[in-house]
Motif scaffolding. Structure first.
Motif, PDB file in Angstrom:
ATOM      1  N   ALA A 112      -2.943  -2.828   3.266  1.00  0.00           N
ATOM      2  CA  ALA A 112      -3.543  -1.585   3.449  1.00  0.00           C
ATOM      3  C   ALA A 112      -3.367  -1.142   4.840  1.00  0.00           C
ATOM      4  O   ALA A 112      -3.677   0.198   5.090  1.00  0.00           O
TER       5      ALA A 112
ATOM      6  N   SER B 105       0.659  -1.376  -0.060  1.00  0.00           N
ATOM      7  CA  SER B 105      -0.171   0.060  -0.145  1.00  0.00           C
ATOM      8  C   SER B 105       0.798   1.354  -0.091  1.00  0.00           C
ATOM      9  O   SER B 105       2.217   1.142   0.406  1.00  0.00           O
TER      10      SER B 105
ATOM     11  N   ALA C  47      -0.751   3.280   8.055  1.00  0.00           N
ATOM     12  CA  ALA C  47      -1.727   4.109   8.353  1.00  0.00           C
ATOM     13  C   ALA C  47      -2.575   3.387   9.734  1.00  0.00           C
ATOM     14  O   ALA C  47      -2.812   4.142  10.600  1.00  0.00           O
TER      15      ALA C  47
ATOM     16  N   ASP D  54       4.954  -0.687   3.451  1.00  0.00           N
ATOM     17  CA  ASP D  54       3.877  -1.779   3.532  1.00  0.00           C
ATOM     18  C   ASP D  54       3.854  -2.872   2.714  1.00  0.00           C
ATOM     19  O   ASP D  54       3.608  -2.800   1.514  1.00  0.00           O
TER      20      ASP D  54
ATOM     21  N   GLY E 138      -6.352   7.754   5.224  1.00  0.00           N
ATOM     22  CA  GLY E 138      -5.779   6.516   5.849  1.00  0.00           C
ATOM     23  C   GLY E 138      -5.714   6.245   7.251  1.00  0.00           C
ATOM     24  O   GLY E 138      -6.427   5.809   7.924  1.00  0.00           O
TER      25      GLY E 138
ATOM     26  N   ASN F 246       1.356   5.322   0.997  1.00  0.00           N
ATOM     27  CA  ASN F 246       1.090   6.502   1.997  1.00  0.00           C
ATOM     28  C   ASN F 246       1.945   7.667   1.758  1.00  0.00           C
ATOM     29  O   ASN F 246       2.798   7.662   0.866  1.00  0.00           O
TER      30      ASN F 246
ATOM     31  N   VAL G 114      -1.608  10.245  -4.095  1.00  0.00           N
ATOM     32  CA  VAL G 114      -1.387  10.077  -2.732  1.00  0.00           C
ATOM     33  C   VAL G 114      -0.734  11.559  -2.243  1.00  0.00           C
ATOM     34  O   VAL G 114      -1.101  11.996  -1.123  1.00  0.00           O
TER      35      VAL G 114
ATOM     36  N   LYS H  61      -7.530   4.138   1.288  1.00  0.00           N
ATOM     37  CA  LYS H  61      -5.991   3.688   0.937  1.00  0.00           C
ATOM     38  C   LYS H  61      -5.913   2.979  -0.603  1.00  0.00           C
ATOM     39  O   LYS H  61      -6.972   2.704  -1.115  1.00  0.00           O
TER      40      LYS H  61
END
Length: 330
Positions: free
Chosen positions: A122, A38, A126, A64, A154, A40, A313, A321
Motif C-alpha cells: 500500500a 496497490s 502514495a 507498486d 492515498g 493508484n 480508483v 488504498k
C-alpha cells in the motif's frame, strides 16, 4: 505466469487475465514473486492515455509491488532469493499486476519481519509522494500549520499522518462523509470542499495568518488558489498541476514551489534519485512497523477484480488504498 494484461491503450475495458512468459532479470535487476500490489490514480490515467512508447504489448499495469525476491540478475549484490521486498517501479516497465515482475535493485526496500505484505504494497506510490512532499521538500517542522487537500485519499492520508508525526497542525480538505476519517489520521480541522471556500476557511481557522505549507493534490486551479493561504516564505508542493505564480505579486509572500514527480526518478541521470525510492520507502515501512503510520488499506481484492477496482480508483473517491492480492490461479 498469470497477469492482468492491457491489450490496447485507452480503456480499463481493454484489461483481461492472461498468461505471458515469466520475465528473466537482466543486469542489476531482481525478479519479484509478487504477493500484493496497490492501485493508484496514475495507474488509471496511464491506462486511459496514449501508450507509452517504451511499453511492450500486451502491457501489465500498476507500479507498486510487495513480495519476495525470486531470482537475481547479473551483478546484483545485497539481496538474496527469499528476501521480502517492496518497491515503486518504472512506468516504462511491465507492472505489478502479475505473479512475477522485474525491479531495479537500487529501488528495493526491505520489508520488516512484522509488516504484512498488504501493508507494504500500500505504501510506495502514495506514501513516497507524501514523504517527498512533507519531509523532503516542505521540511515540515513542529508548530507549523499545513493544509493538505484530498486528505482522505492515498497521498493525502499519508501526508496528514506524516505532518502530524512531524509535530504540525494539519488542516485537511475532504467531503463531509470523510471528515471523521481525516481527523482520525491526525488532522485538527477538516474543510468540506463541496460547501466551503478552502482559502477563506483556512484563513478563518488560522485567525488570518495562513499556513506554513500546502500540499495540493487537486488541480492547477486549486494550487493557484491555495497560494493565497500561505504565510510569508511558505511553501506549496503539488502533484496534480502547476500553480500560476502570476497570481502572486512579486516580492510579497515569497513562496517556494515544489513539483512532485516520483516516477521521474527513473529518467534522472542522478542515481541518488532512484536510491531515494528505496531509502524513503524503508523509512515509511519502519513507521508502519512501529505502529506510527497506518497503511490505510480500505479493501483487498483478488486479481480477477482488479479492473473494477481500477475503475473505482479512477473516480477519485476511494478512501485510503485498494490493494490487489496476487494469488496463484485456482
Amino acid at each position: 505466469m498469470r497477469a492482468l494484461l492491457l491489450s490496447a491503450p485507452g480503456s480499463i475495458g481493454n484489461l483481461a487475465i492472461g498468461h505471458p512468459d515469466k520475465p528473466e532479470p537482466g543486469a542489476g535487476q531482481v525478479r519479484i514473486r509478487v504477493e500484493a500490489a496497490s492501485l493508484n490514480p496514475v495507474d488509471v490515467s496511464t491506462i486511459r492515455s496514449e501508450a507509452n512508447p517504451a511499453w511492450d504489448w500486451p502491457h501489465i499495469p500498476a507500479q507498486d509491488a510487495a513480495g519476495t525476491v525470486d531470482a537475481l540478475g547479473p551483478g546484483v549484490e545485497g539481496f538474496e532469493v527469499g528476501d521480502r521486498v517492496a518497491n515503486h517501479g518504472s512506468m516504462a516497465d511491465q507492472g505489478s499486476l502479475a505473479e512475477y515482475r522485474l525491479a531495479h535493485v537500487e529501488t528495493l526496500a526491505r520489508i520488516p519481519d512484522d509488516v504484512k505484505v498488504f501493508s507494504a504494497a500500500a505504501l510506495p506510490c502514495a506514501g513516497l509522494t507524501a514523504y517527498q512532499a512533507i519531509v523532503r521538500r516542505l521540511h515540515v517542522q513542529p508548530g507549523q500549520t499545513v493544509l493538505v487537500t484530498s486528505a482522505a485519499g492515498g497521498v493525502g492520508g499519508f501526508a496528514v499522518q506524516l505532518a502530524t508525526l512531524a509535530g504540525a497542525r494539519v488542516i485537511g480538505t475532504a467531503s463531509k462523509a470523510n471528515h471523521e476519517h481525516v481527523r482520525q489520521l491526525g488532522a485538527t480541522d477538516v474543510i468540506d470542499y463541496h460547501s466551503e471556500d478552502v482559502v477563506q476557511r483556512t484563513l478563518e481557522l488560522t485567525n488570518g495568518r495562513g499556513v506554513d505549507a500546502v500540499l495540493d493534490l487537486v488541480s492547477p486551479e486549486s494550487a493557484t488558489a491555495n497560494l493565497q493561504a500561505l504565510v510569508h516564505n511558505g511553501g506549496l508542493a503539488f502533484a496534480a498541476g502547476r500553480p500560476d505564480l502570476n497570481s502572486v505579486e512579486p516580492f510579497t509572500i515569497a513562496p517556494s514551489i515544489h513539483e512532485l514527480a516520483l516516477g521521474a526518478a527513473y529518467g534522472s541521470k542522478d542515481p541518488a534519485a532512484r536510491e531515494r525510492l528505496a531509502t524513503d520507502l524503508e523509512e515509511l515501512l519502519k513507521l508502519v512497523d512501529e505502529g506510527r503510520l497506518d497503511p490505510m488499506i480500505e479493501r483487498v481484492v483478488p486479481l480477477d477484480e482488479a479492473p473494477e477496482a481500477l475503475a473505482e480508483v479512477g473516480e477519485r473517491h476511494v478512501r485510503g488504498k485498494l490493494v490487489v492480492e496476487i494469488g496463484p490461479e485456482i
